[in-house]
Write a protein that holds these residues in place. Structure first.
Motif, PDB file in Angstrom:
ATOM      1  N   VAL A  73      19.815  -2.808   3.161  1.00 32.14           N
ATOM      2  CA  VAL A  73      18.604  -2.812   2.330  1.00 32.14           C
ATOM      3  C   VAL A  73      18.905  -3.421   0.969  1.00 32.14           C
ATOM      4  O   VAL A  73      18.159  -4.251   0.457  1.00 32.14           O
ATOM      5  N   GLU A  74      20.040  -2.995   0.382  1.00 32.59           N
ATOM      6  CA  GLU A  74      20.422  -3.528  -0.916  1.00 32.59           C
ATOM      7  C   GLU A  74      20.663  -5.019  -0.838  1.00 32.59           C
ATOM      8  O   GLU A  74      20.219  -5.804  -1.668  1.00 32.59           O
ATOM      9  N   LYS A  75      21.367  -5.415   0.203  1.00 38.62           N
ATOM     10  CA  LYS A  75      21.793  -6.811   0.293  1.00 38.62           C
ATOM     11  C   LYS A  75      20.597  -7.740   0.439  1.00 38.62           C
ATOM     12  O   LYS A  75      20.541  -8.801  -0.174  1.00 38.62           O
ATOM     13  N   HIS A  76      19.631  -7.346   1.268  1.00 38.81           N
ATOM     14  CA  HIS A  76      18.493  -8.218   1.518  1.00 38.81           C
ATOM     15  C   HIS A  76      17.333  -7.950   0.593  1.00 38.81           C
ATOM     16  O   HIS A  76      16.300  -8.607   0.704  1.00 38.81           O
ATOM     17  N   HIS A  77      17.502  -6.980  -0.328  1.00 38.15           N
ATOM     18  CA  HIS A  77      16.396  -6.568  -1.210  1.00 38.15           C
ATOM     19  C   HIS A  77      15.161  -6.277  -0.379  1.00 38.15           C
ATOM     20  O   HIS A  77      14.078  -6.802  -0.633  1.00 38.15           O
ATOM     21  N   ALA A  78      15.350  -5.452   0.632  1.00 36.41           N
ATOM     22  CA  ALA A  78      14.264  -5.210   1.568  1.00 36.41           C
ATOM     23  C   ALA A  78      13.156  -4.378   0.941  1.00 36.41           C
ATOM     24  O   ALA A  78      13.397  -3.524   0.105  1.00 36.41           O
ATOM     25  N   GLU A  79      11.940  -4.668   1.367  1.00 39.12           N
ATOM     26  CA  GLU A  79      10.795  -3.864   0.963  1.00 39.12           C
ATOM     27  C   GLU A  79      10.711  -2.599   1.775  1.00 39.12           C
ATOM     28  O   GLU A  79      10.213  -1.580   1.331  1.00 39.12           O
ATOM     29  N   ILE A  80      11.135  -2.725   3.018  1.00 36.33           N
ATOM     30  CA  ILE A  80      10.917  -1.610   3.935  1.00 36.33           C
ATOM     31  C   ILE A  80      12.017  -1.556   4.986  1.00 36.33           C
ATOM     32  O   ILE A  80      12.477  -2.574   5.480  1.00 36.33           O
ATOM     33  N   LEU A  81      12.448  -0.331   5.265  1.00 34.88           N
ATOM     34  CA  LEU A  81      13.474  -0.099   6.270  1.00 34.88           C
ATOM     35  C   LEU A  81      12.846   0.670   7.422  1.00 34.88           C
ATOM     36  O   LEU A  81      12.177   1.680   7.198  1.00 34.88           O
ATOM     37  N   VAL A  82      13.044   0.185   8.633  1.00 35.77           N
ATOM     38  CA  VAL A  82      12.464   0.842   9.793  1.00 35.77           C
ATOM     39  C   VAL A  82      13.586   1.428  10.641  1.00 35.77           C
ATOM     40  O   VAL A  82      14.538   0.733  10.967  1.00 35.77           O
ATOM     41  N   VAL A  83      13.472   2.701  10.951  1.00 40.82           N
ATOM     42  CA  VAL A  83      14.464   3.310  11.840  1.00 40.82           C
ATOM     43  C   VAL A  83      13.747   4.107  12.911  1.00 40.82           C
ATOM     44  O   VAL A  83      12.629   4.566  12.715  1.00 40.82           O
ATOM     45  N   GLY A  84      14.410   4.258  14.054  1.00 41.60           N
ATOM     46  CA  GLY A  84      13.869   5.129  15.075  1.00 41.60           C
ATOM     47  C   GLY A  84      14.307   6.546  14.762  1.00 41.60           C
ATOM     48  O   GLY A  84      15.011   6.800  13.797  1.00 41.60           O
ATOM     49  N   SER A  85      13.897   7.459  15.583  1.00 43.66           N
ATOM     50  CA  SER A  85      14.311   8.836  15.370  1.00 43.66           C
ATOM     51  C   SER A  85      14.576   9.481  16.708  1.00 43.66           C
ATOM     52  O   SER A  85      13.784   9.375  17.631  1.00 43.66           O
TER      53      SER A  85
END
Lengths: 181, 170
Positions: free
Chosen positions: B122-134
């Motif tokens: 997230v830091e590296k790509h300056h992401a707006e949003i992180l999606v994870v499963g659960s």
């Protein structure tokens, strides 16, 4: 293992029902703005210029704390509220909810000319928001986050935490923006 | 350099969406759900998000645990096994993306603990949003096994979307 409902690519994006939890905090209004910018603006940009595709329904949900009939002190006499006090507190709470919803609707209108539906649920915010999400068959639940530390979260309780664990649908947790030092 | 790439991305105006995947059905479901709802095939390539798919490859030493006798012998087998698994995961992710006609995707395999890998991505790509499963673990399993989605929800610096498989009604 059977493949449970493989999503089929339909023409155009699937219409989403998005539920956004709002309260008086700045965090939830920021979450609403974020959702409007990133989820709904997408449709406006991506679709043909003449006919913007709406991404789906936007529903604002506000949880109103249930009114306590009396206030119990651990030591000392129980104070029973008279009916007039109860009424005025109830009115104040309803007015408060209305203000929150109005503010949120105003944001929707200003950003995107989106008319949002609004629902006020009464009860403990954590449970009622998850219940509302289930009843309305939401595709995405958006909550703000206060950015509390672990200990504070355990003591104060976190609605976003509860929703992340217990909601039946995908949950989007919007963090407050990093304050630039 | 990396900064030019970022500048290019910001010029195009696309925000970055990082999707974390591993070898589980839940994370592939999360990827499919995301593609279905955010990347419409009919609209062409005009989605506002740039998709980066990140798969965390656990280090062999973390898998083996305490070094006991014979751990050194097992290490190369574990290493190649993990590599095979992560390649398979990326292949499957690629298939899913092409089946949804999404071409503008970056795939990354990073070695390390999934929690840190995703937050760093997230830091590296300056992401707006992180999606994870659960995985949908209960409270106790979550404490014992640890939950990547939990960690990311609290520690990632961006918005986190946790996609769950709908629970079958009893």
């Amino acid at each position: 293992m059977e493949e449970t409902n493989e999503p089929v690519a339909t023409e155009g994006r699937e219409k989403m029902t998005v539920l956004v939890a709002v309260d008086e905090s700045e965090g939830s209004l920021y979450a609403l703005s974020w959702a409007l910018d990133n989820l709904f603006a997408a449709a406006a940009v991506g679709g043909a210029p003449n006919k913007p595709q709406p991404l789906g329904r936007l529903v604002l949900v506000h949880a109103q704390q249930p009114l306590q009939q009396f206030i119990m002190h651990p030591i000392g006499p129980a104070v029973y509220a008279t009916s007039s006090v109860i009424d005025s507190v109830k009115k104040a709470q309803e007015q408060n909810s209305r203000d929150v919803i109005e503010r949120a609707k105003g944001i929707c209108r200003r950003r995107l000319q989106v008319e949002a539906e609004a629902v006020v649920v009464i009860g403990d915010p954590k449970e009622t928001i998850c219940q509302a999400a289930e009843q309305m068959q939401t595709d995405l639940l958006v909550v703000g986050s206060r950015g509390l530390s672990k200990i504070r979260r355990a003591i104060l309780g976190s609605v976003s935490d509860y929703c992340a664990h217990h909601a039946n649908c995908p949950v989007l947790i919007v963090k407050p923006p990093k304050t630039s030092h | 350099m990396a900064t030019e790439a970022e500048a290019a991305a910001s010029v195009v105006g696309k925000s970055v969406m990082v999707v974390g995947i591993d070898d589980s059905e839940h994370s592939f479901y999360a990827l499919q759900w995301t593609l279905l709802h955010f990347f419409s095939p009919a609209a062409g390539s005009s989605s506002p998000f740039k998709l980066v798919v990140v798969s965390a490859k656990p280090t062999p030493t973390s898998v083996i645990g305490l070094a006991g006798p014979g751990a050194a012998d097992v290490l190369p087998f574990v290493e190649s096994d993990l590599r095979k698994i992560s390649l398979r995961v990326i292949e499957k992710a690629k298939e899913i993306c092409t089946s949804h006609s999404v071409a503008d995707v970056e795939f990354e395999v990073v070695e390390g603990d999934a929690r840190n890998v995703l937050c760093e991505a997230v830091e590296k790509h300056h992401a707006e949003i992180l999606v994870v499963g659960s995985h949908g673990y209960g409270a106790i399993k979550r404490t014992v096994l640890g939950s990547v989605s939990d960690y990311c929800a609290h520690h990632a610096h961006c918005t986190v979307m946790i996609v769950k498989k709908p629970k079958p009604k009893h």
